[in-house]
Design an enzyme around this catalytic site. Structure first.
Site, mmCIF file in Angstrom:
data_model
loop_
_atom_site.group_PDB
_atom_site.id
_atom_site.type_symbol
_atom_site.label_atom_id
_atom_site.label_comp_id
_atom_site.label_asym_id
_atom_site.label_seq_id
_atom_site.Cartn_x
_atom_site.Cartn_y
_atom_site.Cartn_z
ATOM 1 N N LYS A 250 0.830 -1.209 0.000
ATOM 2 C CA LYS A 250 0.000 0.000 0.000
ATOM 3 C C LYS A 250 0.861 1.254 0.000
ATOM 4 C CE LYS A 250 -1.628 2.626 3.017
ATOM 5 N NZ LYS A 250 -2.167 3.221 4.243
ATOM 6 N N GLU B 145 -3.633 4.234 -3.375
ATOM 7 C CA GLU B 145 -4.493 5.023 -2.479
ATOM 8 C C GLU B 145 -4.294 6.523 -2.644
ATOM 9 O OE1 GLU B 145 -4.075 4.156 1.721
ATOM 10 O OE2 GLU B 145 -5.582 5.618 2.292
ATOM 11 N N LYS C 113 -7.786 2.277 -3.824
ATOM 12 C CA LYS C 113 -8.301 2.627 -2.485
ATOM 13 C C LYS C 113 -8.567 4.130 -2.431
ATOM 14 C CE LYS C 113 -7.138 2.434 2.447
ATOM 15 N NZ LYS C 113 -6.500 1.680 3.513
HETATM 16 C C1 5MM Z 1 -4.191 3.138 9.245
HETATM 17 O O1 5MM Z 1 -3.706 4.393 8.808
HETATM 18 C C2 5MM Z 1 -2.933 4.333 7.608
HETATM 19 C C3 5MM Z 1 -1.550 4.849 7.764
HETATM 20 O O2 5MM Z 1 -1.523 6.080 8.388
HETATM 21 P P1 5MM Z 1 -0.126 6.876 8.629
HETATM 22 O O3 5MM Z 1 0.923 6.318 7.715
HETATM 23 O O4 5MM Z 1 -0.495 8.294 8.311
HETATM 24 O O5 5MM Z 1 0.231 6.694 10.050
HETATM 25 C C4 5MM Z 1 -3.692 5.034 6.485
HETATM 26 O O6 5MM Z 1 -2.962 5.113 5.296
HETATM 27 C C5 5MM Z 1 -4.896 4.233 6.196
HETATM 28 O O7 5MM Z 1 -4.545 3.054 5.540
HETATM 29 C C6 5MM Z 1 -5.888 4.938 5.317
HETATM 30 O O8 5MM Z 1 -5.897 6.317 5.490
HETATM 31 C C7 5MM Z 1 -7.265 4.406 5.623
HETATM 32 O O9 5MM Z 1 -7.517 4.576 6.984
HETATM 33 P P2 5MM Z 1 -8.883 5.251 7.422
HETATM 34 O O10 5MM Z 1 -8.754 5.398 8.915
HETATM 35 O O11 5MM Z 1 -8.959 6.556 6.687
HETATM 36 O O12 5MM Z 1 -9.965 4.273 6.982
#
Ligand code: 5MM
Length: 325
Positions: free
Chosen positions: A134, A175, A217
């Site tokens: 990802k 994403e 995503k």
């Molecule tokens: C779980 O959070 C993921 C990583 O966050 P950081 O690298 O900023 O710490 C983030 O990429 C996540 O996979 C996506 O934003 C989807 O999470 P949400 O909470 O938006 O469903």
């Protein structure tokens, strides 16, 4: 069917979805501190062990995205996290970006980094059991934002990452997240999301990425969190599907939404409403982080004895999202 296509289909089909447990050390630490848990490597490991050992998780979760730290840690039974996920029928994924950094020439906007050494890191993750990866790009909506510079730089990064993943045998989750922050309207989010996705698919094409071997995503199309006019579930579903129809080729096997800060129940309702729209060429599923694990973290709070309640909270969200499909 190619191996990549088979993995991508496994991630998005059979009413299952993806759990994003790949918070960086900084993000995970602050989430633990918010619920009164000391932010140590061992507590991050303990929390992730609680998540992945939730009973019957594989019935609604096809893959779990892990961060590098977790990928190298082990459960109490001695199995590494990717090994354990394989044991229970869940694909192991790895977040390979190194975060969104300030973009030169574009004040307030960011570009996601992590391409340096990525080919070698992918080889190592494949050896340790990863089947997918990802990379998250973030796009702001604001006065004169997003700029074309930010959109193009982020789309280029996503496409270079996706090409390297496929070359190394991993399915890339692509994403591009248009953030909810701000007071913008639903239609503004639809316009920006559509143009960002169009640019991303242009770049994927340029880099010869095999579209049937990716999972997209994206954000759902919503109004800004500070907007006074919040759309209904039906309006969000329609605006989201309209944006996707305008920009996502039918050869993409599946679209797994991020939750982006929506309340868990609302994200689930929006996902359910989209399934009721006319036939769509792709599977529509979830790749939620906060909307899956938020209630579990709140229930756990690091207190001995709260583990079963926390796992029950995760289980409820996972089953609700599978049912929404
Ligand atoms: C779980 O959070 C993921 C990583 O966050 P950081 O690298 O900023 O710490 C983030 O990429 C996540 O996979 C996506 O934003 C989807 O999470 P949400 O909470 O938006 O469903």
């Amino acid at each position: 069917m190619s191996v990549l296509n088979k993995i991508a289909r496994t991630l998005v089909s059979n009413r299952r979805g993806i759990l994003a447990a790949d918070e960086s050390i900084g993000t995970m630490s602050s989430r633990l501190e918010q619920v009164g848990v000391e932010a140590t490597a061992e507590n991050r490991r303990l929390y992730r062990e609680l998540i992945v050992t939730t009973p019957q998780l594989a019935e609604s979760i096809s893959g779990i995205i892990l961060a590098d730290e977790t990928f190298h840690q082990s459960l109490s039974n001695g199995r590494t996290f990717p090994e354990y996920l394989g044991d229970i029928g869940i694909l192991a994924g790895i977040k390979v970006d190194t975060g969104a950094k300030a973009l030169a020439g574009a004040p307030g906007e960011k570009v996601t980094e992590g391409l340096d050494g990525l080919r070698e890191r992918i080889e190592e993750y494949v050896r340790l059991g990863a089947t997918f990866a990802k990379w998250r790009a973030v796009i702001n909506i604001g006065d004169d934002q997003p700029t074309d510079r930010a959109v193009r730089a982020n789309a280029h990064g996503l496409a270079r990452y996706a090409g390297l993943c496929q070359e190394g045998g991993l399915v890339p989750i692509v994403e591009p997240e248009v953030l909810m922050d701000g007071a913008h309207s639903l239609s503004k989010c639809q316009e920006v999301t559509t143009s960002v996705l169009e640019r991303v698919f242009d770049e994927l094409d340029l880099m010869q990425v095999q579209l049937d071997g990716i999972v997209l995503k994206p954000n759902m199309v919503v109004a800004g969190s500070e907007s006074l006019k919040q759309p209904s579930v039906e309006e969000v579903a329609k605006a989201t599907v309209d944006a996707l129809r305008a920009s996502v080729p039918a050869s993409v096997p599946g679209i797994a939404f991020l939750s982006g800060g929506q309340r868990p129940e609302v994200a689930t309702q929006n996902l359910a409403a989209m399934q009721n729209l006319d036939s769509l060429p792709w599977e529509l599923t979830y790749s939620f982080g906060r909307a899956l694990v938020g209630p579990a973290l709140e229930a756990w709070r690091g207190v001995n004895g709260n583990e079963a309640a926390a796992q029950q909270a995760l289980s409820e969200r996972a089953v609700a999202n599978a049912s929404a499909r």
